[in-house]
Scaffold this motif. Structure first.
Motif, PDB file in Angstrom:
ATOM      1  N   VAL A   1     -12.204 -47.985   5.143  1.00  5.27           N
ATOM      2  CA  VAL A   1     -13.315 -47.605   4.261  1.00  5.27           C
ATOM      3  C   VAL A   1     -13.073 -46.192   3.746  1.00  5.27           C
ATOM      4  O   VAL A   1     -12.782 -45.291   4.521  1.00  5.27           O
ATOM      5  CB  VAL A   1     -14.659 -47.656   5.013  1.00  5.27           C
ATOM      6  N   GLN A   2     -13.188 -46.030   2.448  1.00  5.43           N
ATOM      7  CA  GLN A   2     -13.083 -44.699   1.844  1.00  5.43           C
ATOM      8  C   GLN A   2     -14.436 -44.322   1.278  1.00  5.43           C
ATOM      9  O   GLN A   2     -15.087 -45.135   0.617  1.00  5.43           O
ATOM     10  CB  GLN A   2     -12.017 -44.691   0.755  1.00  5.43           C
ATOM     11  N   LEU A   3     -14.842 -43.085   1.531  1.00  5.72           N
ATOM     12  CA  LEU A   3     -16.158 -42.620   1.111  1.00  5.72           C
ATOM     13  C   LEU A   3     -16.020 -41.428   0.177  1.00  5.72           C
ATOM     14  O   LEU A   3     -15.120 -40.598   0.347  1.00  5.72           O
ATOM     15  CB  LEU A   3     -16.984 -42.195   2.327  1.00  5.72           C
ATOM     16  N   GLN A   4     -16.922 -41.346  -0.765  1.00  8.40           N
ATOM     17  CA  GLN A   4     -16.955 -40.191  -1.657  1.00  8.40           C
ATOM     18  C   GLN A   4     -18.401 -39.776  -1.878  1.00  8.40           C
ATOM     19  O   GLN A   4     -19.199 -40.564  -2.393  1.00  8.40           O
ATOM     20  CB  GLN A   4     -16.295 -40.506  -2.995  1.00  8.40           C
ATOM     21  N   ALA A   5     -18.713 -38.562  -1.464  1.00  9.70           N
ATOM     22  CA  ALA A   5     -20.058 -38.024  -1.647  1.00  9.70           C
ATOM     23  C   ALA A   5     -20.115 -37.225  -2.939  1.00  9.70           C
ATOM     24  O   ALA A   5     -19.172 -36.509  -3.281  1.00  9.70           O
ATOM     25  CB  ALA A   5     -20.431 -37.139  -0.470  1.00  9.70           C
ATOM     26  N   SER A   6     -21.239 -37.345  -3.632  1.00  5.70           N
ATOM     27  CA  SER A   6     -21.428 -36.608  -4.876  1.00  5.70           C
ATOM     28  C   SER A   6     -22.907 -36.324  -5.077  1.00  5.70           C
ATOM     29  O   SER A   6     -23.759 -36.869  -4.365  1.00  5.70           O
ATOM     30  CB  SER A   6     -20.870 -37.398  -6.058  1.00  5.70           C
ATOM     31  N   GLY A   7     -23.209 -35.482  -6.059  1.00  8.37           N
ATOM     32  CA  GLY A   7     -24.593 -35.210  -6.401  1.00  8.37           C
ATOM     33  C   GLY A   7     -25.113 -33.854  -5.976  1.00  8.37           C
ATOM     34  O   GLY A   7     -26.259 -33.507  -6.260  1.00  8.37           O
ATOM     35  N   GLY A   8     -24.296 -33.093  -5.292  1.00  4.65           N
ATOM     36  CA  GLY A   8     -24.732 -31.774  -4.875  1.00  4.65           C
ATOM     37  C   GLY A   8     -24.846 -30.828  -6.064  1.00  4.65           C
ATOM     38  O   GLY A   8     -24.452 -31.150  -7.180  1.00  4.65           O
ATOM     39  N   GLY A   9     -25.411 -29.655  -5.807  1.00  2.00           N
ATOM     40  CA  GLY A   9     -25.545 -28.675  -6.862  1.00  2.00           C
ATOM     41  C   GLY A   9     -26.455 -27.549  -6.439  1.00  2.00           C
ATOM     42  O   GLY A   9     -26.774 -27.390  -5.251  1.00  2.00           O
ATOM     43  N   LEU A  10     -26.862 -26.770  -7.428  1.00  5.50           N
ATOM     44  CA  LEU A  10     -27.754 -25.636  -7.203  1.00  5.50           C
ATOM     45  C   LEU A  10     -29.149 -26.009  -7.682  1.00  5.50           C
ATOM     46  O   LEU A  10     -29.318 -26.489  -8.807  1.00  5.50           O
ATOM     47  CB  LEU A  10     -27.231 -24.421  -7.971  1.00  5.50           C
ATOM     48  N   VAL A  11     -30.139 -25.784  -6.826  1.00  9.91           N
ATOM     49  CA  VAL A  11     -31.509 -26.125  -7.170  1.00  9.91           C
ATOM     50  C   VAL A  11     -32.441 -25.063  -6.589  1.00  9.91           C
ATOM     51  O   VAL A  11     -32.119 -24.431  -5.582  1.00  9.91           O
ATOM     52  CB  VAL A  11     -31.859 -27.537  -6.632  1.00  9.91           C
ATOM     53  N   GLN A  12     -33.568 -24.875  -7.229  1.00  9.01           N
ATOM     54  CA  GLN A  12     -34.555 -23.921  -6.717  1.00  9.01           C
ATOM     55  C   GLN A  12     -35.351 -24.546  -5.579  1.00  9.01           C
ATOM     56  O   GLN A  12     -35.493 -25.778  -5.500  1.00  9.01           O
ATOM     57  CB  GLN A  12     -35.498 -23.492  -7.822  1.00  9.01           C
ATOM     58  N   ALA A  13     -35.868 -23.702  -4.729  1.00 12.09           N
ATOM     59  CA  ALA A  13     -36.717 -24.172  -3.640  1.00 12.09           C
ATOM     60  C   ALA A  13     -37.865 -25.008  -4.200  1.00 12.09           C
ATOM     61  O   ALA A  13     -38.465 -24.659  -5.219  1.00 12.09           O
ATOM     62  CB  ALA A  13     -37.263 -22.995  -2.849  1.00 12.09           C
ATOM     63  N   GLY A  14     -38.129 -26.124  -3.530  1.00 11.72           N
ATOM     64  CA  GLY A  14     -39.151 -27.047  -3.989  1.00 11.72           C
ATOM     65  C   GLY A  14     -38.617 -28.153  -4.870  1.00 11.72           C
ATOM     66  O   GLY A  14     -39.327 -29.120  -5.163  1.00 11.72           O
ATOM     67  N   GLY A  15     -37.379 -28.007  -5.292  1.00  9.40           N
ATOM     68  CA  GLY A  15     -36.779 -28.999  -6.167  1.00  9.40           C
ATOM     69  C   GLY A  15     -36.207 -30.182  -5.414  1.00  9.40           C
ATOM     70  O   GLY A  15     -36.360 -30.306  -4.193  1.00  9.40           O
ATOM     71  N   SER A  16     -35.532 -31.053  -6.170  1.00  6.87           N
ATOM     72  CA  SER A  16     -34.997 -32.288  -5.608  1.00  6.87           C
ATOM     73  C   SER A  16     -33.557 -32.507  -6.049  1.00  6.87           C
ATOM     74  O   SER A  16     -33.141 -32.042  -7.113  1.00  6.87           O
ATOM     75  CB  SER A  16     -35.836 -33.492  -6.068  1.00  6.87           C
ATOM     76  N   LEU A  17     -32.828 -33.204  -5.219  1.00  8.62           N
ATOM     77  CA  LEU A  17     -31.486 -33.665  -5.544  1.00  8.62           C
ATOM     78  C   LEU A  17     -31.307 -35.039  -4.923  1.00  8.62           C
ATOM     79  O   LEU A  17     -31.933 -35.352  -3.902  1.00  8.62           O
ATOM     80  CB  LEU A  17     -30.412 -32.731  -4.973  1.00  8.62           C
ATOM     81  N   ARG A  18     -30.428 -35.823  -5.520  1.00  8.10           N
ATOM     82  CA  ARG A  18     -30.071 -37.096  -4.919  1.00  8.10           C
ATOM     83  C   ARG A  18     -28.563 -37.146  -4.718  1.00  8.10           C
ATOM     84  O   ARG A  18     -27.809 -37.023  -5.691  1.00  8.10           O
ATOM     85  CB  ARG A  18     -30.507 -38.287  -5.765  1.00  8.10           C
ATOM     86  N   LEU A  19     -28.162 -37.329  -3.498  1.00 11.83           N
ATOM     87  CA  LEU A  19     -26.751 -37.462  -3.171  1.00 11.83           C
ATOM     88  C   LEU A  19     -26.383 -38.938  -3.128  1.00 11.83           C
ATOM     89  O   LEU A  19     -27.181 -39.782  -2.730  1.00 11.83           O
ATOM     90  CB  LEU A  19     -26.440 -36.812  -1.825  1.00 11.83           C
ATOM     91  N   THR A  20     -25.155 -39.214  -3.528  1.00 13.95           N
ATOM     92  CA  THR A  20     -24.634 -40.569  -3.484  1.00 13.95           C
ATOM     93  C   THR A  20     -23.386 -40.610  -2.623  1.00 13.95           C
ATOM     94  O   THR A  20     -22.523 -39.730  -2.729  1.00 13.95           O
ATOM     95  CB  THR A  20     -24.277 -41.065  -4.896  1.00 13.95           C
ATOM     96  N   CYS A  21     -23.314 -41.601  -1.781  1.00  8.57           N
ATOM     97  CA  CYS A  21     -22.114 -41.860  -0.989  1.00  8.57           C
ATOM     98  C   CYS A  21     -21.567 -43.200  -1.469  1.00  8.57           C
ATOM     99  O   CYS A  21     -22.117 -44.255  -1.148  1.00  8.57           O
ATOM    100  CB  CYS A  21     -22.458 -41.909   0.493  1.00  8.57           C
ATOM    101  N   ALA A  22     -20.510 -43.128  -2.253  1.00  5.70           N
ATOM    102  CA  ALA A  22     -19.905 -44.335  -2.786  1.00  5.70           C
ATOM    103  C   ALA A  22     -18.777 -44.780  -1.872  1.00  5.70           C
ATOM    104  O   ALA A  22     -17.990 -43.961  -1.394  1.00  5.70           O
ATOM    105  CB  ALA A  22     -19.373 -44.077  -4.189  1.00  5.70           C
ATOM    106  N   ALA A  23     -18.706 -46.083  -1.644  1.00 11.56           N
ATOM    107  CA  ALA A  23     -17.719 -46.599  -0.702  1.00 11.56           C
ATOM    108  C   ALA A  23     -16.825 -47.634  -1.343  1.00 11.56           C
ATOM    109  O   ALA A  23     -17.247 -48.381  -2.222  1.00 11.56           O
ATOM    110  CB  ALA A  23     -18.434 -47.211   0.489  1.00 11.56           C
ATOM    111  N   SER A  24     -15.599 -47.650  -0.912  1.00 11.37           N
ATOM    112  CA  SER A  24     -14.687 -48.718  -1.277  1.00 11.37           C
ATOM    113  C   SER A  24     -14.417 -49.540  -0.037  1.00 11.37           C
ATOM    114  O   SER A  24     -14.489 -49.035   1.080  1.00 11.37           O
ATOM    115  CB  SER A  24     -13.386 -48.142  -1.825  1.00 11.37           C
ATOM    116  N   GLY A  25     -14.106 -50.780  -0.218  1.00 15.06           N
ATOM    117  CA  GLY A  25     -13.903 -51.631   0.955  1.00 15.06           C
ATOM    118  C   GLY A  25     -14.916 -52.748   0.957  1.00 15.06           C
ATOM    119  O   GLY A  25     -16.113 -52.520   0.919  1.00 15.06           O
ATOM    120  N   ARG A  26     -14.453 -53.951   1.006  1.00 19.16           N
ATOM    121  CA  ARG A  26     -15.338 -55.097   0.843  1.00 19.16           C
ATOM    122  C   ARG A  26     -16.251 -55.341   2.021  1.00 19.16           C
ATOM    123  O   ARG A  26     -17.186 -56.106   1.926  1.00 19.16           O
ATOM    124  CB  ARG A  26     -14.500 -56.345   0.571  1.00 19.16           C
ATOM    125  N   THR A  27     -15.981 -54.691   3.167  1.00 19.41           N
ATOM    126  CA  THR A  27     -16.825 -54.922   4.334  1.00 19.41           C
ATOM    127  C   THR A  27     -17.792 -53.783   4.581  1.00 19.41           C
ATOM    128  O   THR A  27     -18.327 -53.651   5.674  1.00 19.41           O
ATOM    129  CB  THR A  27     -15.958 -55.131   5.582  1.00 19.41           C
TER     130      THR A  27
END
Length: 124
Positions: free
Chosen positions: A1-27
């Motif tokens: 299984v290979q994983l790739q995290a993305s979605g990080g960044g700079l945000v002000q306090a009180g704000g929101s972010l959504r991170l994604t962990c995308a995976a390869s591998g059929r299982t």
């Protein structure tokens, strides 16, 4: 299984972010996925985990603010982060394990596969 995290960044306090962990591998659907974070000079900290059964667990410091979920195709896992605080600043990692057990779900050594990490910076 290979994983790739993305979605990080700079945000002000009180704000929101959504991170994604995308995976390869059929299982990938059989794997439990955890989120961890590590700030400079600190130990790696458990953030959240979702087991293949769908059961979800959160670290005490993020309960009520962060939500993890899995897409219906089970090829990605998300970490929705709301009400962010400066102390949430860290590199966030996703990790996978084919044999997550409840007693060690918060231990990073339980996980076999790791993504490369994505930086989240929360300014005050």
């Amino acid at each position: 299984v290979q994983l790739q995290a993305s979605g990080g960044g700079l945000v002000q306090a009180g704000g929101s972010l959504r991170l994604t962990c995308a995976a390869s591998g059929r299982t990938f659907s059989r794997y439990g996925v955890g989120w961890f974070r590590q700030a400079p000079g600190k130990e790696r900290e458990f953030v959240a985990a979702i087991r293949s059964s769908g059961h979800i667990y959160y670290g005490d410091s993020v309960k009520g603010r962060f939500t993890t979920s899995r897409d219906s195709a089970k090829t990605a896992v998300y970490l929705q982060m709301n009400s962010l605080k400066p102390e949430d600043t860290a590199v966030y990692y996703c990790a996978a394990s084919s044999s997550l057990i409840l007693s060690t779900i918060r231990h990073y050594r339980q996980y076999d596969y790791w993504g490369q990490g994505t930086q989240v910076t929360v300014s005050s």
